[in-house]
Design an enzyme around this catalytic site. Sequence first.
Site, PDB file in Angstrom:
ATOM      1  N   ASP A  36     -45.047   7.203  25.327  1.00  0.00           N
ATOM      2  CA  ASP A  36     -44.179   7.409  26.470  1.00  0.00           C
ATOM      3  C   ASP A  36     -43.773   8.892  26.656  1.00  0.00           C
ATOM      4  O   ASP A  36     -42.528   9.201  26.104  1.00  0.00           O
ATOM      5  CB  ASP A  36     -42.952   6.482  25.793  1.00  0.00           C
ATOM      6  CG  ASP A  36     -43.541   5.025  25.769  1.00  0.00           C
ATOM      7  OD1 ASP A  36     -44.491   4.802  26.251  1.00  0.00           O
ATOM      8  OD2 ASP A  36     -42.838   4.440  24.974  1.00  0.00           O
ATOM      9  N   LYS A  91     -44.787  -5.678  31.109  1.00  0.00           N
ATOM     10  CA  LYS A  91     -43.890  -6.595  30.762  1.00  0.00           C
ATOM     11  C   LYS A  91     -43.321  -7.470  32.181  1.00  0.00           C
ATOM     12  O   LYS A  91     -42.292  -7.385  32.416  1.00  0.00           O
ATOM     13  CB  LYS A  91     -42.573  -6.075  30.211  1.00  0.00           C
ATOM     14  CG  LYS A  91     -42.839  -5.682  28.515  1.00  0.00           C
ATOM     15  CD  LYS A  91     -41.650  -5.214  28.129  1.00  0.00           C
ATOM     16  CE  LYS A  91     -41.804  -4.691  26.540  1.00  0.00           C
ATOM     17  NZ  LYS A  91     -42.354  -3.425  26.656  1.00  0.00           N
TER      18      LYS A  91
HETATM   19  P1  5BU Z   1     -41.751   3.697  19.362  1.00  0.00           P
HETATM   20  O1  5BU Z   1     -41.763   5.357  19.650  1.00  0.00           O
HETATM   21  O2  5BU Z   1     -42.944   3.340  18.357  1.00  0.00           O
HETATM   22  O3  5BU Z   1     -40.613   3.074  19.182  1.00  0.00           O
HETATM   23  O4  5BU Z   1     -42.582   2.990  20.706  1.00  0.00           O
HETATM   24  C1  5BU Z   1     -42.816   1.828  20.789  1.00  0.00           C
HETATM   25  C2  5BU Z   1     -43.354   1.407  22.105  1.00  0.00           C
HETATM   26  O5  5BU Z   1     -43.760  -0.042  22.048  1.00  0.00           O
HETATM   27  C3  5BU Z   1     -42.505   1.536  23.123  1.00  0.00           C
HETATM   28  O6  5BU Z   1     -43.579   1.813  24.338  1.00  0.00           O
HETATM   29  C4  5BU Z   1     -41.973   0.091  23.825  1.00  0.00           C
HETATM   30  O7  5BU Z   1     -41.576   0.040  24.825  1.00  0.00           O
HETATM   31  C5  5BU Z   1     -42.858  -0.742  22.997  1.00  0.00           C
HETATM   32  N1  5BU Z   1     -42.432  -2.173  22.503  1.00  0.00           N
HETATM   33  C6  5BU Z   1     -41.328  -2.073  21.542  1.00  0.00           C
HETATM   34  O8  5BU Z   1     -41.246  -1.060  20.850  1.00  0.00           O
HETATM   35  N2  5BU Z   1     -40.765  -3.264  21.117  1.00  0.00           N
HETATM   36  C7  5BU Z   1     -41.158  -4.569  21.712  1.00  0.00           C
HETATM   37  O9  5BU Z   1     -40.938  -5.492  21.228  1.00  0.00           O
HETATM   38  C8  5BU Z   1     -42.241  -4.416  22.718  1.00  0.00           C
HETATM   39  C9  5BU Z   1     -42.450  -3.243  23.314  1.00  0.00           C
HETATM   40 BR1  5BU Z   1     -42.544  -5.806  23.614  1.00  0.00          BR
END
Ligand code: 5BU
Length: 263
Positions: A36, A91
């Site tokens: 991201d 989503k």
């Molecule tokens: P992180 O940097 O590991 O926290 O990113 C988690 C990714 O997974 C991020 O792109 C969220 O949009 C995505 N995500 C999440 O964190 N939790 C959820 O329940 C869902 C998607 Br659905």
Amino acid sequence: MVKTYAERAEIFQNETARKLFQCIERKKSNLCVAVDVTRKTELLDIVDKVGPYICLLKTHVDVIEDFDEDLIVKLRALSESHDFMIFEDRKFADIGNTVALQYSSGIYKISSWAHITNAHTIPGEGIITGLAQIGKPLGRGLLLLAEMSSAGSLATGSYTDATVAMARKHKDFVIGFIAGRKLTGDDEDFIVMSPGVGLDVSGDALGQRYRTPEDVIVSSGSDIIIVGRGIYGNGRDVVKEAKRYRDAGWEAYLTRLGLLKDD
Ligand code: 5BU
């Protein structure tokens, strides 16, 4: 007995699900990296570095400030050269007619490049039929959001159960769930991908909650770990972290199969 990824690859009706499990087995990686970041060059640089260690790249294409067609060309080239698939975490959450347009059209044309995308089930079954109109002829796969990793999520209990019931009616297109745990029995095959995975911290300031790969895969029976900032977050050595999570995810899988001791 728990089935291997290779055994399960044979079972799926959906081509994308089969290819993903074959890729997991080939690369010995159940790691999906969530990148991201907001600039093309940064995204491509991270993807090039982690590419050898992942089975799946998860994108949020709408956060890229300098998005253009060239980004898609380059991401597809990296997906070929490093052998991983692409999951746009869009989503979707609208009526069937609208999501079909959002999936196929606009600036991003998600269906033309993302092997996998996902949808909320809050609008009801029409969201699946709408997306399937576009995705099925292309051999794409859909994940349903059965649970979320964030604190206070409303996707629990009967909502989660109703989501599983919807998936069962569309097994040719719905390949599985975003969830924190396995939601169906061993006789049914759905992929479970779990976000909110991290080895070093338990959450962030905005409600994210992290669990370890071992917890997610061994204790909860999930199939794929989704890791974002744990790999590319501030000052981290991206390659080192990608290898660390790949190894942790694979070790957890071997433990689940009973091939490693769980201690
Ligand atoms: P992180 O940097 O590991 O926290 O990113 C988690 C990714 O997974 C991020 O792109 C969220 O949009 C995505 N995500 C999440 O964190 N939790 C959820 O329940 C869902 C998607 Br659905």
